[in-house]
Design an enzyme around this catalytic site. Structure first.
Site, PDB file in Angstrom:
ATOM      1  N   ARG A  95       0.768  -1.150   0.068  1.00 33.50           N
ATOM      2  CA  ARG A  95      -0.079   0.140  -0.066  1.00 33.50           C
ATOM      3  C   ARG A  95       0.798   1.385   0.167  1.00 33.50           C
ATOM      4  O   ARG A  95       2.156   1.116   0.178  1.00 33.50           O
ATOM      5  CB  ARG A  95      -1.032  -0.046   1.238  1.00 33.50           C
ATOM      6  CG  ARG A  95      -0.073   0.006   2.691  1.00 33.50           C
ATOM      7  CD  ARG A  95      -1.095   0.574   3.835  1.00 33.50           C
ATOM      8  NE  ARG A  95      -0.478   0.445   4.964  1.00 33.50           N
ATOM      9  CZ  ARG A  95       0.550   1.172   5.403  1.00 33.50           C
ATOM     10  NH1 ARG A  95       0.801   2.230   4.939  1.00 33.50           N
ATOM     11  NH2 ARG A  95       1.172   0.871   6.646  1.00 33.50           N
ATOM     12  N   GLY A  96       0.090   2.413  -0.273  1.00 35.94           N
ATOM     13  CA  GLY A  96       0.838   3.737   0.048  1.00 35.94           C
ATOM     14  C   GLY A  96       1.110   4.140   1.402  1.00 35.94           C
ATOM     15  O   GLY A  96       0.529   3.350   2.348  1.00 35.94           O
ATOM     16  N   GLY A  97       1.736   5.120   1.766  1.00 37.39           N
ATOM     17  CA  GLY A  97       1.728   5.697   3.011  1.00 37.39           C
ATOM     18  C   GLY A  97       3.069   5.042   3.604  1.00 37.39           C
ATOM     19  O   GLY A  97       3.935   4.420   2.875  1.00 37.39           O
ATOM     20  N   TRP A 101      -0.147   1.122  12.718  1.00 35.97           N
ATOM     21  CA  TRP A 101      -0.528   0.149  13.693  1.00 35.97           C
ATOM     22  C   TRP A 101      -1.884  -0.661  13.523  1.00 35.97           C
ATOM     23  O   TRP A 101      -2.859   0.258  13.036  1.00 35.97           O
ATOM     24  CB  TRP A 101      -0.331   0.437  15.044  1.00 35.97           C
ATOM     25  CG  TRP A 101      -0.832  -0.514  16.039  1.00 35.97           C
ATOM     26  CD1 TRP A 101       0.054  -1.788  16.665  1.00 35.97           C
ATOM     27  CD2 TRP A 101      -1.995  -0.551  16.795  1.00 35.97           C
ATOM     28  NE1 TRP A 101      -0.552  -2.339  17.748  1.00 35.97           N
ATOM     29  CE2 TRP A 101      -1.955  -1.845  17.732  1.00 35.97           C
ATOM     30  CE3 TRP A 101      -3.220  -0.103  16.597  1.00 35.97           C
ATOM     31  CZ2 TRP A 101      -3.260  -2.105  18.508  1.00 35.97           C
ATOM     32  CZ3 TRP A 101      -4.199  -0.572  17.461  1.00 35.97           C
ATOM     33  CH2 TRP A 101      -4.291  -1.400  18.468  1.00 35.97           C
ATOM     34  N   ILE A 167      -5.991   6.019   6.179  1.00 36.80           N
ATOM     35  CA  ILE A 167      -6.439   5.523   4.760  1.00 36.80           C
ATOM     36  C   ILE A 167      -5.168   5.188   4.165  1.00 36.80           C
ATOM     37  O   ILE A 167      -4.407   6.164   3.948  1.00 36.80           O
ATOM     38  CB  ILE A 167      -7.403   6.403   3.884  1.00 36.80           C
ATOM     39  CG1 ILE A 167      -8.584   6.553   4.831  1.00 36.80           C
ATOM     40  CG2 ILE A 167      -7.613   5.849   2.541  1.00 36.80           C
ATOM     41  CD1 ILE A 167      -9.401   7.781   3.853  1.00 36.80           C
ATOM     42  N   GLY A 168      -4.992   3.753   3.442  1.00 32.42           N
ATOM     43  CA  GLY A 168      -3.704   3.470   2.837  1.00 32.42           C
ATOM     44  C   GLY A 168      -4.186   2.407   1.841  1.00 32.42           C
ATOM     45  O   GLY A 168      -4.790   1.431   2.113  1.00 32.42           O
ATOM     46  N   GLY A 179      -6.954  -0.205   2.546  1.00 27.98           N
ATOM     47  CA  GLY A 179      -8.437   0.168   2.801  1.00 27.98           C
ATOM     48  C   GLY A 179      -8.333   1.338   4.203  1.00 27.98           C
ATOM     49  O   GLY A 179      -7.254   2.141   4.022  1.00 27.98           O
ATOM     50  N   ALA A 181      -8.685   2.398   8.270  1.00 30.12           N
ATOM     51  CA  ALA A 181      -8.837   1.972   9.902  1.00 30.12           C
ATOM     52  C   ALA A 181      -9.462   3.045  10.482  1.00 30.12           C
ATOM     53  O   ALA A 181      -8.748   4.081  10.708  1.00 30.12           O
ATOM     54  CB  ALA A 181      -7.347   1.465  10.262  1.00 30.12           C
ATOM     55  N   CYS A 197       1.993   7.127  10.566  1.00 27.89           N
ATOM     56  CA  CYS A 197       2.167   7.628   9.344  1.00 27.89           C
ATOM     57  C   CYS A 197       2.955   8.689   8.985  1.00 27.89           C
ATOM     58  O   CYS A 197       2.894   9.787   8.085  1.00 27.89           O
ATOM     59  CB  CYS A 197       0.678   8.258   9.183  1.00 27.89           C
ATOM     60  SG  CYS A 197      -0.669   7.031   9.329  1.00 27.89           S
TER      61      CYS A 197
END
Length: 237
Positions: A95-97, A101, A167-168, A179, A181, A197
């Site tokens: 994913r991005g980012g 946790w 969001i990632g 998605g 969290a 993040c």
């Protein structure tokens, strides 16, 4: 927190008369909530299975709702300096980012869908942020966006701005995995062990802390599912 491998694929042509009709809606699935926490690796496998069904045309998309066992994950832009200070293992993902946790008390939603060609990944991020803000409002809570930063933010109990939802996403040929969290009733202590993040100048909060009462992932899952289904109807191919 976005990652894309290539541009969205063009939508396939409509089926001919007499052929099986495609599915008409996104399907939602509650995978596991306390005490049945879901290992992160199992969550990845479920996403892969949902993406395969999407590619095969048997589903229009899937929303997976769950709570994970405790885990740190690192997106493609993660810096090792942001990893947990105590040497706790971190799972690298596509994913991005950066580093985040997941664990008990945090609601995770994976929308596995294909975006319409005219809808970009950033458009989906904005739509997911608005969906989370609307869900918070159902609990009498106020969330908002912060320009230049993804996710949803709120005023913590100490009055300081803090992140309440992350969001990632990962996109490949227009298919979205990973998605969002929402911190519901989780202990914020794990977030003190790393740089969440990649953000060093703001904290992390939970719905329960903001509300002054316990709000669990199971309580948030139903309104989130309903609103997510409606949001995705407007962006998927």
């Amino acid at each position: 927190m976005i990652s894309t491998d290539d541009a969205p694929a063009v939508r396939a042509s409509s089926p001919q008369l007499g052929q099986p009709q495609p599915p008409s809606r996104v399907e939602s699935r509650s995978v596991g909530f306390a005490p049945d926490f879901v290992p992160y690796e199992h969550g990845l496998a479920l996403q892969a299975e949902a993406a395969a069904r999407l590619e095969g045309g048997s589903q229009l998309g899937t929303i997976l709702l769950l709570e994970h066992l405790p885990v740190y994950t690192a997106g493609r832009r993660s810096d090792p300096d942001e990893y947990p200070s105590d040497g706790t293992p971190v799972v690298p993902v596509d994913r991005g980012g950066r580093v985040t946790w997941h664990g008990p008390g945090q609601l995770v939603a994976y929308p596995i869908v294909r975006l319409r060609p005219q809808v970009g990944v950033v458009d989906l991020v904005r739509a997911l942020e608005e969906t989370i803000i609307d869900v918070m409002a159902e609990f009498g809570l106020s969330g908002r966006r912060v320009e230049g930063r993804s996710g949803v933010w709120a005023d913590a109990a100490d009055g300081q701005l803090a992140k309440v939802a992350q969001i990632g996403l990962h996109a490949k040929a227009g298919v979205i995995t990973h998605g969002l969290a929402i911190n519901c009733s989780n202990d914020p202590a794990p977030f003190l062990n790393f740089v969440p993040c990649g953000i060093r100048d703001a904290g992390v909060t939970t719905l329960s802390e903001i509300a002054g009462r316990t709000i669990t992932p199971a309580q948030v899952a139903e309104p989130l599912q309903s609103r997510l289904e409606a949001t995705l109807e407007g962006v998927i191919a």
